[in-house]
Structure formats: C-alpha cells, structure tokens
Write an enzyme that holds these catalytic residues in place. Structure first.
Site, PDB file in Angstrom:
ATOM      1  N   GLU A 113      21.468  49.997  58.046  1.00  0.00           N
ATOM      2  CA  GLU A 113      21.499  50.989  59.316  1.00  0.00           C
ATOM      3  C   GLU A 113      23.162  51.441  58.978  1.00  0.00           C
ATOM      4  O   GLU A 113      24.407  50.313  58.454  1.00  0.00           O
ATOM      5  CB  GLU A 113      21.672  49.519  60.624  1.00  0.00           C
ATOM      6  N   LYS A 157      26.760  50.999  59.493  1.00  0.00           N
ATOM      7  CA  LYS A 157      27.731  50.197  59.485  1.00  0.00           C
ATOM      8  C   LYS A 157      28.989  50.988  61.181  1.00  0.00           C
ATOM      9  O   LYS A 157      29.107  51.671  60.067  1.00  0.00           O
ATOM     10  CB  LYS A 157      28.442  49.005  59.042  1.00  0.00           C
ATOM     11  N   ARG A 182      32.254  45.953  69.268  1.00  0.00           N
ATOM     12  CA  ARG A 182      31.097  45.532  69.148  1.00  0.00           C
ATOM     13  C   ARG A 182      31.049  45.510  70.925  1.00  0.00           C
ATOM     14  O   ARG A 182      31.900  44.409  71.242  1.00  0.00           O
ATOM     15  CB  ARG A 182      31.155  44.051  68.422  1.00  0.00           C
ATOM     16  N   ARG A 188      33.256  41.053  70.922  1.00  0.00           N
ATOM     17  CA  ARG A 188      31.686  40.246  70.402  1.00  0.00           C
ATOM     18  C   ARG A 188      33.139  38.523  70.350  1.00  0.00           C
ATOM     19  O   ARG A 188      32.472  37.917  70.523  1.00  0.00           O
ATOM     20  CB  ARG A 188      33.321  40.843  68.472  1.00  0.00           C
ATOM     21  N   GLU A 227      27.706  49.157  69.015  1.00  0.00           N
ATOM     22  CA  GLU A 227      28.763  49.305  68.243  1.00  0.00           C
ATOM     23  C   GLU A 227      28.870  50.942  69.502  1.00  0.00           C
ATOM     24  O   GLU A 227      28.695  51.520  69.279  1.00  0.00           O
ATOM     25  CB  GLU A 227      29.307  49.556  67.321  1.00  0.00           C
ATOM     26  N   PHE A 257      21.932  48.473  68.269  1.00  0.00           N
ATOM     27  CA  PHE A 257      21.233  47.905  66.369  1.00  0.00           C
ATOM     28  C   PHE A 257      20.477  46.759  67.130  1.00  0.00           C
ATOM     29  O   PHE A 257      19.711  46.354  66.091  1.00  0.00           O
ATOM     30  CB  PHE A 257      21.879  47.303  66.013  1.00  0.00           C
TER      31      PHE A 257
HETATM   32  P1  ATP Z   1      33.882  44.000  59.737  1.00  0.00           P
HETATM   33  O1  ATP Z   1      35.469  44.087  59.776  1.00  0.00           O
HETATM   34  O2  ATP Z   1      33.929  44.045  58.345  1.00  0.00           O
HETATM   35  O3  ATP Z   1      33.188  44.641  60.742  1.00  0.00           O
HETATM   36  P2  ATP Z   1      33.546  41.564  61.322  1.00  0.00           P
HETATM   37  O4  ATP Z   1      33.844  40.337  60.716  1.00  0.00           O
HETATM   38  O5  ATP Z   1      33.975  41.545  62.575  1.00  0.00           O
HETATM   39  O6  ATP Z   1      33.865  42.614  59.866  1.00  0.00           O
HETATM   40  P3  ATP Z   1      30.943  40.948  60.910  1.00  0.00           P
HETATM   41  O7  ATP Z   1      30.044  40.267  60.827  1.00  0.00           O
HETATM   42  O8  ATP Z   1      31.378  40.645  59.032  1.00  0.00           O
HETATM   43  O9  ATP Z   1      31.661  41.107  61.082  1.00  0.00           O
HETATM   44  O10 ATP Z   1      30.311  42.218  60.440  1.00  0.00           O
HETATM   45  C1  ATP Z   1      29.215  43.283  61.070  1.00  0.00           C
HETATM   46  C2  ATP Z   1      30.203  44.025  62.221  1.00  0.00           C
HETATM   47  O11 ATP Z   1      29.835  45.251  61.952  1.00  0.00           O
HETATM   48  C3  ATP Z   1      29.629  43.556  63.631  1.00  0.00           C
HETATM   49  O12 ATP Z   1      30.002  42.391  64.488  1.00  0.00           O
HETATM   50  C4  ATP Z   1      29.707  44.947  64.217  1.00  0.00           C
HETATM   51  O13 ATP Z   1      30.907  44.444  65.176  1.00  0.00           O
HETATM   52  C5  ATP Z   1      29.527  46.186  62.631  1.00  0.00           C
HETATM   53  N1  ATP Z   1      28.712  47.035  63.231  1.00  0.00           N
HETATM   54  C6  ATP Z   1      28.522  47.541  63.328  1.00  0.00           C
HETATM   55  N2  ATP Z   1      27.004  48.756  63.106  1.00  0.00           N
HETATM   56  C7  ATP Z   1      26.904  48.063  62.787  1.00  0.00           C
HETATM   57  C8  ATP Z   1      24.825  47.983  63.522  1.00  0.00           C
HETATM   58  N3  ATP Z   1      24.292  48.371  62.588  1.00  0.00           N
HETATM   59  N4  ATP Z   1      24.527  46.049  62.555  1.00  0.00           N
HETATM   60  C9  ATP Z   1      25.012  45.017  62.979  1.00  0.00           C
HETATM   61  N5  ATP Z   1      26.529  45.593  62.905  1.00  0.00           N
HETATM   62  C10 ATP Z   1      27.888  46.457  63.588  1.00  0.00           C
END
Ligand code: ATP
Length: 602
Positions: free
Chosen positions: A266, A268, A273, A288, A318, A359
């Site tokens: 998917e 990103k 979030r 989040r 998101e 998502f």
């Molecule tokens: P990052 O700074 O990389 O976003 P993070 O620690 O905030 O890291 P991670 O769980 O590592 O969060 O990465 C997933 C994050 O990406 C989710 O918290 C969400 O906010 C974002 N995101 C964007 N698109 C998607 C998607 N399709 N599926 C899941 N998460 C997504």
C-alpha cells in the site's frame, strides 16, 4: 501518631501514601524496583479509588484521549504558594530561579512554614487522595470569568493541608510536570503482580490495554472482578484502540521474502494517522497518540459519516492535505496549524482540504474484526465504505513480482508518498493493536533529490480549475526541453505561486496559443484539458526531483520505465519572456541535477 499508608477511617486513602511511593520511585532508575513500589501502593489502595491513584501516578486525571489536562500556569501556582505560606511572590520567584523547579521550592517553603507554626504535623488533618483528585479536577475544568482566582483557591486549599513532600508532588502534578518516568508497561506489570502475577494475567492485561488504553479502568476491573473482568474488556466505540505499527526493512527483496513471496503493498501516505469511530449518532477521531482530534477535522467527520454505509465502525487511515487543482498530496504542515486552533477551521478546510485514505477496519456493527486476517478486513472495508472526493482507499497492489512492486514504489513517491507499507496476507495477518511487528513492513525511500536552483519550464497545457479556481486554470502542464529529440517532455503540474490576478488572467494570456490537440513537439502521457503551442517560459522552484512513471522528462535515462518529476513546484513570479522555449531548462540538465543533489534521508 499517623502511620505511613494508614487509611483514614471513612475508607479514604491518604495522599501521603502516594507521595511516599513517588519519593521511592524517584530514588531509583531500576524498572524492577519501581515496579515493586507500585505493587506495594496498588495493594494498599481501596479498589474504589484505584483508578484515581493510577491516573495520579501518571501525572494525570483521566486517560489521554479524554483530553482533560492538568497544566496550571506557573504564575498561578506561585500565587497559591504565596497565599499559603505568606511568602511574597517575588521571593518565591527568586527561589524558583535558584532551584529551577517549583516543586522543590514548595517543599522548601512549606517546611519553613511548618517549622514556624505552633502545630505539629500529627495534629493536623491529613490530605486524602480523594481531596487531591477532586481539587485537581476542579482546577482542570475551571473555565471563564473568575476561573483563575478559583484555581488558585483550590490549589491553596491543598497546599494548606500538605506536608512538604506532598506539596512538592502536588505542585509538580498541577503544573503537568510530574514526570516520574513510569511507563504504562511498568504499571501493567505492577497490576499483574499485585493481582496474582500469572503470565496469563499479564498478557490478558496487555491485550485489554491495547484495545482499551485506560489503565485506571483496567485496574478497577481487575480489582473488582478479577481476571474474568479483564477478559470481558472489549473494543468500545469512542475508546481509541492502540495503533498497529510497522517494522522496517531496507530492500523490497527482503520484504517479499519475509512475507512469504507475496504480499499487499500500500502507499505509505505522509500525513496524520487517524482512527475514526463512527456510531449512529456520534463520531470520534483519534491521533496515533490517541489524542482526540474530532473538533479539528469537521470536514473529515462529515466525509466519513456520509461514506460509511454501516451502523457502527472503527476505521484506520491517514489524513493528507491535497491540492485540489494538481491532485498533489501536500506536506502535512499546511494543515498542522489546525491542531489546537479553535477558530479559522472553516477557512483552513477550504484552503487545504484533507483526504482520508483508509487502510483498515477494526470493528463493524458490534463485531470486533481485529482477529480477522487483513484480506478479509480490506474486503469488508471496501464493502462498507463508498469512496468519495474526501474518503478513499489506500492505493495498493497485491503482488509477487519485484519489478512491478518497484514501479509501484516509484509511483508512490511521485504521488507524494513516503514509500510503501507491505502487509501480510496470510491467515495470521490479524490487526495487532499496539504492536510493531513484521505483519506490516514499511519501505521508505532512502534519499531525496533536492533542487538547489530554479528551473525554466515551458507551458504546454493546462487543467480546468476546481474549487476557488473554477473558471480559470487550476494548474499548468510544464515541460523541459530535449534538444536531441527537439521536443518538450513533461515534468510537473504547476499550480502554486500565482497571485489571484495572475490566475484570473491566465486563460486570456494563453488564448492565442490554444490548440485542439497536443502539439506534435510535446511528449506527454498526461491528458491535459487545454493544449498550447509551446512558447511561454516560466521560472519555477521545486522542492525535489523524483523518479516518475507518469512524466516523460528523461524517460529511461536514470531508470527503465521512469522519467523525472519536480515535486511541489512553485512559480517564482518571473515570466521568462526573454527566453525562447528552446532555451528552457533541458532534460539533460535535470538529469544532472538529479544525480548531483542526492541527499540521504535520516
Ligand atoms: P513513520 O515515521 O515511518 O511513519 P511511525 O513510527 O510513525 O513511523 P510506523 O508504524 O513505523 O509509524 O509506520 C507506519 C505509519 O505510516 C503509520 O503509523 C501511519 O501513520 C502511516 N501510514 C501511511 N500509509 C499507511 C498504510 N497504507 N498502512 C499503514 N500505515 C500507513
């Protein structure tokens, strides 16, 4: 004589027990010791107030998502302290400069006051947990006219009854600066030990916390109903679920292998979030970090309400601001000023509409879906949500073909995303609330190519305006010049940097250059609404150059199947009338810029 941890006769608990625990916790950095102190405290706490004791230990009054925060301004706390002790505010300020912590100042001055008074501690009325909590709560909720004076009074009342040690923690708590360093996980450990200590209990308590992150509520259930009470904790609309997180790997090959050779990929999205809870008559949005965002995104609330066809649902997605005219996803900063801002939301919504890319679905019409595999959840999501301008599904492919995935990744970057999130599609692919595991793996690009200089691009087409730009052009299609092929190759859609007057004038300016079809010297795979003879040159500044499956500029030069695109292009205001289209920036120059300005992303 008062004993430590002695309960007051009417079933109340002394605040001294909490203060003493804080003192001990502060004296150690070892998590196990901290846990022991908490176990002792919880065991000595009557179940009716266990929730309050837990919130206080975290330096708060309620779980975060309720949004009721302590955080009294320092100057009011100083007034209260001055009123209690008779010491002038200026003197307290002096002491504050010396200690750097009003809690320590309070401890000091209350001690001095006690020494000066005739009464001894033993004879005084003691401070109960209820009283402290009640006054803190009144302070947190006081609003409007006269509220400052009331807050001072509530605090002074507590300080009047406090021992020096209690005063220290009361001040720190009321200022929102308790910071004992007790992690939620340590509290979960302590609770499990205090109520039996089995491994099963520990994991049940953690599961409950992940789907209902209210430690006070869980503790009370445990104290009053035992393990069965914790088992009975279910997902509840309006109570946020801790977000599932992604692991990270640095190559698509590794990701595919880890996922068993096939997975969903998917986009990103690089936004905010949002977990949306929808009931028949209410909607809640959580971040989040589980803060309540509902009032900051009335547009999202409205959009999700009309997109959802079921009765009750919880969705994960998101939110990303979008430029309605270029379709470009914008950096979240453009709407981040909405957060914490009560006024002007209407205007912000119009300027930077937010699209919610969904998502996941975690709950539907009374049923907890978190234990169902991801493909089923995605299917249900698509069944109950009707896509609209403002609510869309996360773009994805399900693939086992590394080249296809790579192309999809490039497209994600070009479209303004950070990369991809790979998702396991096996039977084990449940929604693991609060966990960072390999069921989801993120793959982000490692570098960006910054544009250090402006470029001069040729206008080859235009798109009809939407929203406020109805009636004029929403964006121009811009191209670089390829001298070898003597053609213009597209590199971006340009929509920002124009004044309102310039925008209004654009159709007139291009009227004489308008042609019914794409000019033969223009190579474009994008279908513009209007085509022009390539003639007008504009100076443009962009944020970075990305690989692009849609734009034709320098196609196949850096990577097979990809061209180059400029992200976040902006008109500098300079019409390059002095330049002929053949003197515009060349595709070769853009390739050089791409190669030279690669910057690692941290
Ligand atoms: P990052 O700074 O990389 O976003 P993070 O620690 O905030 O890291 P991670 O769980 O590592 O969060 O990465 C997933 C994050 O990406 C989710 O918290 C969400 O906010 C974002 N995101 C964007 N698109 C998607 C998607 N399709 N599926 C899941 N998460 C997504």
């Amino acid at each position: 004589m008062r004993l430590k941890y002695q309960r007051v006769i009417d079933g109340n608990m002394e605040y001294a027990a909490i203060a003493e625990t804080y003192r001990k916790v502060e004296s150690t950095t070892k998590r196990l010791e901290m846990t022991d102190y908490l176990v002792e405290l919880f065991k000595n706490t009557p179940s009716e107030i266990l929730d309050k004791v837990i919130y206080l230990t975290q330096g708060k009054l309620y779980p975060d998502y309720m949004g009721i925060e302590l955080g009294l301004a320092e100057k009011l706390a100083i007034k209260a302290l001055s009123r209690t002790t008779g010491i002038r505010e200026s003197q307290i300020n002096e002491l504050l400069k010396k200690h750097g912590d009003l809690g320590l100042v309070a401890e000091d001055v209350i001690k001095k006051k006690k020494q000066m008074t005739l009464f001894s501690f033993e004879e005084e009325k003691s401070l109960t947990v209820e009283k402290v909590y009640e006054n803190f709560d009144k302070i947190a909720r006081a609003e409007g006219e006269g509220s400052q004076e009331k807050k001072i009074q509530y605090l002074a009342e507590l300080l009047n009854l406090a021992t020096p040690l209690e005063a220290k923690y009361i001040i720190r708590t009321v200022e929102g600066k308790l910071r004992l360093g007790i992690a939620d996980m340590t509290i979960l450990d302590a609770l499990s030990i205090a109520y039996g200590g089995s491994k099963e209990l520990r994991s049940l308590v953690e599961r409950a916390y992940n789907i209902h992150p209210d430690l006070g509520y869980i503790a009370k259930k445990l104290a009053e109903e035992g393990i069965e009470g914790v088992k009975g904790i279910k997902i509840q609309l309006g109570i946020p679920i801790r977000a599932m997180l992604a692991e990270r790997l640095s190559s698509l090959e590794e990701i595919l292998a880890k996922m068993g050779g096939k997975a969903a990929f998917e986009y990103k999205y690089d936004g905010m979030r949002i977990q949306a809870h929808v009931s028949e008559d209410n909607i809640w949005l959580y971040s989040r970090r589980l803060e309540n965002l509902t009032s900051q995104f009335p547009d999202v609330v409205k959009a999700i309400k009309s997109a959802f066809k079921g009765r009750e649902g919880i969705f994960d997605g998101e939110a990303v601001p979008v430029d309605v005219n270029t379709g470009e996803l914008l950096p979240f900063q453009v709407v981040s000023h909405r957060r914490g801002r009560k006024y002007g939301i209407e205007k912000a919504m119009e300027e930077y509409p937010v699209v919610l890319f969904l998502f996941d679905i975690l709950y539907l019409d009374g049923e907890d879906l978190t234990m169902k595999p991801y493909p089923e959840r995605r299917r249900l999501l698509e069944e109950v949500i009707e896509e609209s301008e403002k609510v869309k599904f996360a773009t994805r492919i399900v693939s086992e073909d590394i080249e296809e995935i790579r192309r999809f990744f490039n497209k994600a970057i070009e479209d303004g995303c950070e990369g991809l999130v790979a998702k396991n599609i096996g039977d084990e692919s449940i929604y693991r609330a609060g966990a960072r595991e390999f069921l989801w793996i993120k793959y982000k690009r490692e570098y960006k190519v910054e544009i250090g200089d402006t470029v001069d691009l040729v206008v080859v087409g235009a798109f009809a305006g939407k929203g406020k730009r109805r009636g004029t052009y929403g964006a121009l299609l811009m191209a670089a010049y390829n001298p070898e092929k003597d053609r213009f190759e597209t590199v971006c859609k340009l929509g920002s940097g124009f004044t309102d007057e310039q925008l209004a004038y654009l159709p007139k300016k291009f009227e004489s250059l308008c042609i019914p079809e794409r000019h033969p010297r223009v190579w474009s795979e994008i279908d513009a609404d209007y085509w022009f003879v390539p003639q007008v040159v504009l100076e443009v500044i962009g944020a970075e150059i990305t690989l692009s499956p849609t734009h034709t500029c320098a196609r196949d030069v850096i990577e097979k199947g990809s061209g180059l695109a400029i992200r976040f292009p902006r008109f500098t205001g300079r019409w390059r009338d002095d330049k002929s289209p053949e003197e515009a920036t060349t595709t070769k120059e853009l390739v050089e810029m791409y190669k030279n300005q690669i910057k690692k992303i941290g």
